[in-house]
Design a protein around this motif. Structure first.
Motif, PDB file in Angstrom:
ATOM      1  N   LEU A  30       0.864  -1.134  -0.186  1.00 23.02           N
ATOM      2  CA  LEU A  30      -0.304  -0.105   0.463  1.00 23.02           C
ATOM      3  C   LEU A  30       0.463   1.200   0.190  1.00 23.02           C
ATOM      4  N   GLY A  31       2.279   1.358   0.357  1.00 23.68           N
ATOM      5  CA  GLY A  31       3.266   2.612   0.088  1.00 23.68           C
ATOM      6  C   GLY A  31       3.375   2.717   1.001  1.00 23.68           C
ATOM      7  N   ARG A  32       2.892   1.671   2.555  1.00 25.19           N
ATOM      8  CA  ARG A  32       3.014   2.384   3.725  1.00 25.19           C
ATOM      9  C   ARG A  32       4.872   2.777   4.370  1.00 25.19           C
ATOM     10  N   TYR A  33       4.676   1.609   3.503  1.00 26.40           N
ATOM     11  CA  TYR A  33       6.592   1.702   4.605  1.00 26.40           C
ATOM     12  C   TYR A  33       7.988   1.964   3.295  1.00 26.40           C
ATOM     13  N   ASP A  34       9.304   2.440   3.268  1.00 23.03           N
ATOM     14  CA  ASP A  34      10.213   2.684   2.645  1.00 23.03           C
ATOM     15  C   ASP A  34      10.625   0.817   3.277  1.00 23.03           C
ATOM     16  N   PRO A  35      10.941   0.201   1.768  1.00 20.72           N
ATOM     17  CA  PRO A  35      12.014  -0.858   2.170  1.00 20.72           C
ATOM     18  C   PRO A  35      13.012  -0.383   1.721  1.00 20.72           C
ATOM     19  N   ALA A  36      13.726   0.521   2.065  1.00 19.39           N
ATOM     20  CA  ALA A  36      15.059   0.860   2.607  1.00 19.39           C
ATOM     21  C   ALA A  36      15.190   0.648   3.992  1.00 19.39           C
ATOM     22  N   ARG A  37      14.748   1.732   4.312  1.00 21.18           N
ATOM     23  CA  ARG A  37      14.608   1.869   5.858  1.00 21.18           C
ATOM     24  C   ARG A  37      13.514   0.757   7.085  1.00 21.18           C
ATOM     25  N   PHE A  38      13.099   0.333   6.674  1.00 25.33           N
ATOM     26  CA  PHE A  38      12.137  -0.722   7.907  1.00 25.33           C
ATOM     27  C   PHE A  38      13.650  -1.151   8.341  1.00 25.33           C
ATOM     28  N   ALA A  39      13.136  -1.183  10.061  1.00 25.86           N
ATOM     29  CA  ALA A  39      13.575  -1.612  11.265  1.00 25.86           C
ATOM     30  C   ALA A  39      14.877  -0.790  11.637  1.00 25.86           C
ATOM     31  N   GLY A  40      15.072   0.513  10.867  1.00 28.92           N
ATOM     32  CA  GLY A  40      16.185   1.208  11.302  1.00 28.92           C
ATOM     33  C   GLY A  40      16.904   0.969   9.543  1.00 28.92           C
ATOM     34  N   GLY A  41      17.131   0.120   8.821  1.00 30.46           N
ATOM     35  CA  GLY A  41      17.653  -0.164   7.328  1.00 30.46           C
ATOM     36  C   GLY A  41      18.068  -1.531   7.956  1.00 30.46           C
ATOM     37  N   SER A  42      17.366  -2.263   8.830  1.00 29.68           N
ATOM     38  CA  SER A  42      18.586  -3.849   8.964  1.00 29.68           C
ATOM     39  C   SER A  42      17.950  -4.981   8.080  1.00 29.68           C
ATOM     40  N   ILE A  43      16.748  -4.188   7.579  1.00 28.08           N
ATOM     41  CA  ILE A  43      15.877  -5.422   7.110  1.00 28.08           C
ATOM     42  C   ILE A  43      15.511  -4.657   5.760  1.00 28.08           C
ATOM     43  N   ARG A  44      16.195  -5.223   4.270  1.00 30.36           N
ATOM     44  CA  ARG A  44      15.574  -4.144   2.959  1.00 30.36           C
ATOM     45  C   ARG A  44      14.451  -4.633   2.467  1.00 30.36           C
ATOM     46  N   LEU A  45      12.715  -4.454   2.229  1.00 28.45           N
ATOM     47  CA  LEU A  45      12.524  -5.623   2.040  1.00 28.45           C
ATOM     48  C   LEU A  45      11.958  -5.248   0.409  1.00 28.45           C
ATOM     49  N   ASP A  46      11.356  -6.565  -0.317  1.00 25.90           N
ATOM     50  CA  ASP A  46      11.507  -7.188  -1.089  1.00 25.90           C
ATOM     51  C   ASP A  46       9.963  -6.470  -1.592  1.00 25.90           C
ATOM     52  N   VAL A  47       9.900  -5.448  -2.361  1.00 25.74           N
ATOM     53  CA  VAL A  47       8.369  -5.183  -2.764  1.00 25.74           C
ATOM     54  C   VAL A  47       8.110  -6.175  -3.957  1.00 25.74           C
ATOM     55  N   ALA A  48       8.136  -6.963  -4.656  1.00 22.66           N
ATOM     56  CA  ALA A  48       7.883  -7.485  -5.565  1.00 22.66           C
ATOM     57  C   ALA A  48       7.788  -8.630  -4.934  1.00 22.66           C
ATOM     58  N   ALA A  49       7.944  -9.454  -3.725  1.00 26.51           N
ATOM     59  CA  ALA A  49       7.921 -10.090  -3.453  1.00 26.51           C
ATOM     60  C   ALA A  49       6.749 -10.189  -2.097  1.00 26.51           C
ATOM     61  N   ALA A  50       5.959  -9.075  -2.171  1.00 23.25           N
ATOM     62  CA  ALA A  50       4.635  -8.850  -1.317  1.00 23.25           C
ATOM     63  C   ALA A  50       3.615  -8.637  -2.800  1.00 23.25           C
ATOM     64  N   HIS A  51       3.748  -7.928  -3.408  1.00 23.61           N
ATOM     65  CA  HIS A  51       2.938  -8.663  -4.530  1.00 23.61           C
ATOM     66  C   HIS A  51       3.056 -10.001  -4.601  1.00 23.61           C
ATOM     67  N   GLN A  52       3.275 -10.758  -5.163  1.00 27.59           N
ATOM     68  CA  GLN A  52       3.825 -11.410  -5.727  1.00 27.59           C
ATOM     69  C   GLN A  52       2.497 -12.467  -4.893  1.00 27.59           C
ATOM     70  N   THR A  53       3.537 -12.763  -3.122  1.00 23.96           N
ATOM     71  CA  THR A  53       2.663 -13.317  -2.237  1.00 23.96           C
ATOM     72  C   THR A  53       1.286 -12.864  -2.394  1.00 23.96           C
TER      73      THR A  53
END
Length: 694
Positions: free
Chosen positions: A386-409
């Motif tokens: 939904l665009g609510r998170y910055d994938p590069a800054r999640f958990a202080g940047g310790s986890i980079r989020l995969d937007v494509a994987a979220a959409h796919q699942t």
């Protein structure tokens, strides 16, 4: 607890997904969030210790006090991973923990599933003995029968023993004698006595609590001692205190003896955190909303104090169904806890509806967007889509989020069967989890005889500030407060908790025949026991005592807590206490019952270190507003309307006091993000907290 202004204190909260840490040195606070390591939780703690001390620029040896909370005891019961436990009980009562009170949490379910006892029937071992309800010995303990159990316990490789005898809460002599006999023969097997763990009437609850304590004791004691050793090896030799379910801190020795009191230690820290924030901001009525990676916790706080209770259920087999779990009779902060966290998994049920939780992706593999092997969509995946998170800054940047994987699942597991795009599937998931949490909050208020009118919602936890506006809208709250450090709120709450201990005893009394001397003697003994427990960790700090009686009208089945004066009672107090009960009863049930006698079943005495005076903070009284400049914009889909628009994103760390932000907008920080929905407005108050108003 006496500490200097520059004393360095560390709090550690192990959750189902993240381990949160908060380190305070005077007015300076450093926080950290690392993934929990379920196979060896202490490993995640040590990783977090190295991260937070390096960030704060201190050495582990500089820490003066360590406070810890964990859900490990709860998880061990839910997952049935505790010790092989035996129950020694009065002859004829071996099936009490299986029969319960013979109630059904669903009267019309012909295939109802009841919770299985933690001890199988062949390990519930009866012994001849009997006391009456006054503690008088009717049948002496058969000590030879107790000794005859030793070969059975050895053959069955029993790892823990629970002892629960009829009426032992009045006279523990037989329980203590059985423990002495078995300890001589089985010195390495821990023993839990119901007269120590839960000395109150009601055999089912007392036996169940004692069994649960024995069930988790070996595992919890091993874990706590391993953690203590690892901390010492790293140079952190400070005293280690544990957060209890009732909101107080206790020593590691007491925690190892009564680990069942730790079952809600993490959520209790969150309630303490909210109560402290409410006190700072002079908010008399508050709804505490703590949403983490695995669960969401909702708690009502009035007059800066969380609601408390004497009963708690764990490992419910019916989702959110009261009466479907194992009863525990321990002091707890009363709250609703539901499987609605960032890791809660979404699916489409057999009726074609989107359902969320209670199953969670946990830390491993985690949501699909973590890129750790998760294949099912979680709430975090939906928020990301939904665009609510910055994938590069999640958990202080310790986890980079995969937007494509979220959409796919989301598209595969939710959208495909409902003919929805990934984005609309995500909207449905988020709206469903928000409605689950809101509904739980509504039910909790009704059961507590309270409303949400005029309340402020205090949001924290990794997901709380993300979902706060929408939950507030659903329950009719128009003001939300997001304190600093919200992402690790429970850990910060540990640092605000008092060193405390609660003692509960049963002594049946009626007001028509009230024995003032017997009650005063009991309360004095309870006070001395509580003071002795607190003295081990209070370091001479001033303490406050609270006394409570649990009363009901004669013939009723449940009690209501009523405060008692913190002094010896006199005959003149009886009428005032009775009047206080009528007032409290009328608050719940509209009016008292005239002409009916009242009976007191049990008493509680709480001794805790006094709350420190709050420093004077600048209040947000300026007529001038500060400029708030967004760092960027990002496209966000609003869950209320489904519309996509550009939302301004602000960096919380650079927002000045009195900064005003009009929604829709996002305020980002390392451990969480605050969503300011359309129609909402946020102001940074003098404490640096975000005040959102609708």
């Amino acid at each position: 607890m006496t500490t200097g202004p520059e004393t360095i204190r560390l709090a550690i909260d192990i959750g189902g997904t993240f381990t949160d840490l908060a380190l305070e040195q005077g007015s300076k606070r450093t926080t950290a969030k690392v993934l929990t390591t379920p196979d060896a939780p202490e490993r995640g703690v040590m990783q977090g210790l190295h991260v937070i001390t390096r960030t704060a620029g201190v050495a582990p040896g500089d820490i003066a006090l360590i406070i810890h909370g964990t859900t490990l005891a709860t998880n061990a019961i839910i997952e049935r991973k505790g010790a092989r436990t035996a129950l020694i009980t009065t002859e004829g009562f071996r099936d009490v923990i299986a029969m319960g009170n013979e109630s059904r949490y669903d009267q019309y379910d012909l295939n109802i599933v009841l919770p299985e006892p933690l001890v199988p029937r062949h390990l519930r071992l009866p012994v001849p003995e009997r006391l009456d309800n006054t503690g008088k010995v009717l049948r002496p303990l058969d000590e030879d029968a107790v000794r005859a159990l030793v070969p059975v316990l050895k053959k069955e490789a029993v790892e823990a023993i629970a002892i629960g005898l009829l009426h032992a809460f009045v006279n523990p002599v037989h329980e203590q004698r059985i423990a002495a006999i078995l300890a001589a023969e089985l010195p390495d097997v821990p023993i839990s006595l119901s007269s120590d763990v839960s000395p109150e009437m009601r055999e089912w609850e007392r036996f169940s609590t004692t069994v649960a304590n024995a069930y988790v004791q070996p595992m919890m004691a091993r874990y706590l001692r391993r953690l203590e050793a690892d901390l010492h090896a790293a140079g952190a030799t400070a005293p280690l205190f544990l957060m209890m379910s009732g909101g107080g801190l206790t020593t590691i020795d007491t925690a190892c003896r009564f680990p069942i009191r730790l079952v809600e230690s993490g959520p209790a820290g969150g309630a303490i955190f909210s109560a402290h924030i409410a006190r700072e901001c002079s908010l008399d009525t508050v709804l505490s909303f703590d949403m983490g990676g695995t669960t969401a916790k909702i708690c009502l706080i009035d007059d800066f104090k969380p609601q408390t209770a004497r009963t708690f259920e764990v490992a419910r087999v019916g989702r959110f169904r009261k009466g479907s779990g194992l009863p525990l009779r321990i002091p707890v902060i009363e709250m609703v806890e539901i499987g609605a966290g960032g890791g809660s998994l979404a699916h489409v049920d057999t009726m074609g509806r989107i359902a969320v939780g209670p199953e969670s992706a946990g830390a491993f593999p985690g949501p699909a967007c973590y890129g750790r092997g998760g294949t099912h969509p979680a709430v975090t995946d939906a928020n990301l889509a939904l665009g609510r998170y910055d994938p590069a800054r999640f958990a202080g940047g310790s986890i980079r989020l995969d937007v494509a994987a979220a959409h796919q699942t989301l598209r595969r597991e939710v959208g495909a069967s409902l003919n929805l795009t990934a984005e609309m599937a995500a909207l449905g998931v988020v709206e469903m989890v928000d409605e689950n949490m809101s509904n739980a909050a509504r039910v909790h208020a009704i059961e507590s005889g309270k409303t949400y009118e005029g309340r402020t919602l205090i949001a924290f936890g990794g997901g709380g500030p993300v979902h706060a506006c929408r939950v507030a809208e659903k329950v009719g709250i128009t003001r939300v407060l997001v304190p600093s450090g919200a992402g690790v709120g429970s850990a910060i709450g540990f640092l605000r908790a008092p060193v405390g201990y609660e003692v509960v005893r049963s002594l049946y009394q009626r007001f028509s025949t009230f024995d003032v001397m017997a009650v005063n003697n009991l309360l004095d003994d309870m006070r001395l026991e509580a003071e002795a427990a607190v003295a081990k960790g209070s370091f001479g700090a001033a303490t406050v005592e609270t006394r409570i009686a649990y009363m009901r009208y004669v013939g009723q089945g449940h009690e209501i807590p009523v405060p008692l004066p913190n002094r010896p009672l006199g005959e003149e107090d009886i009428a005032a206490i009775r009047a206080a009960y009528d007032i409290e009863y009328a608050r719940f049930f509209d009016r008292p019952v005239p002409g009916s006698d009242v009976e007191i079943l049990s008493y509680a005495v709480v001794v805790a270190t006094a709350a420190p005076d709050l420093p004077d903070h600048p209040r947000n009284e300026s007529l001038f507003t500060a400029e708030a400049t967004p760092v960027r914009t990002q496209q966000v889909r609003d869950t209320a309307t489904g519309a996509v628009s550009d939302w301004a994103v602000y960096d919380r760390s650079v927002l000045a006091s009195n900064a005003v932000i009009a929604g829709p907008a996002i305020v980002a920080e390392d451990e969480t993000s605050t969503l300011i929905g359309p129609g909402w407005r946020a102001v940074v108050n003098g404490l640096g907290y975000l005040e959102l108003t609708r």
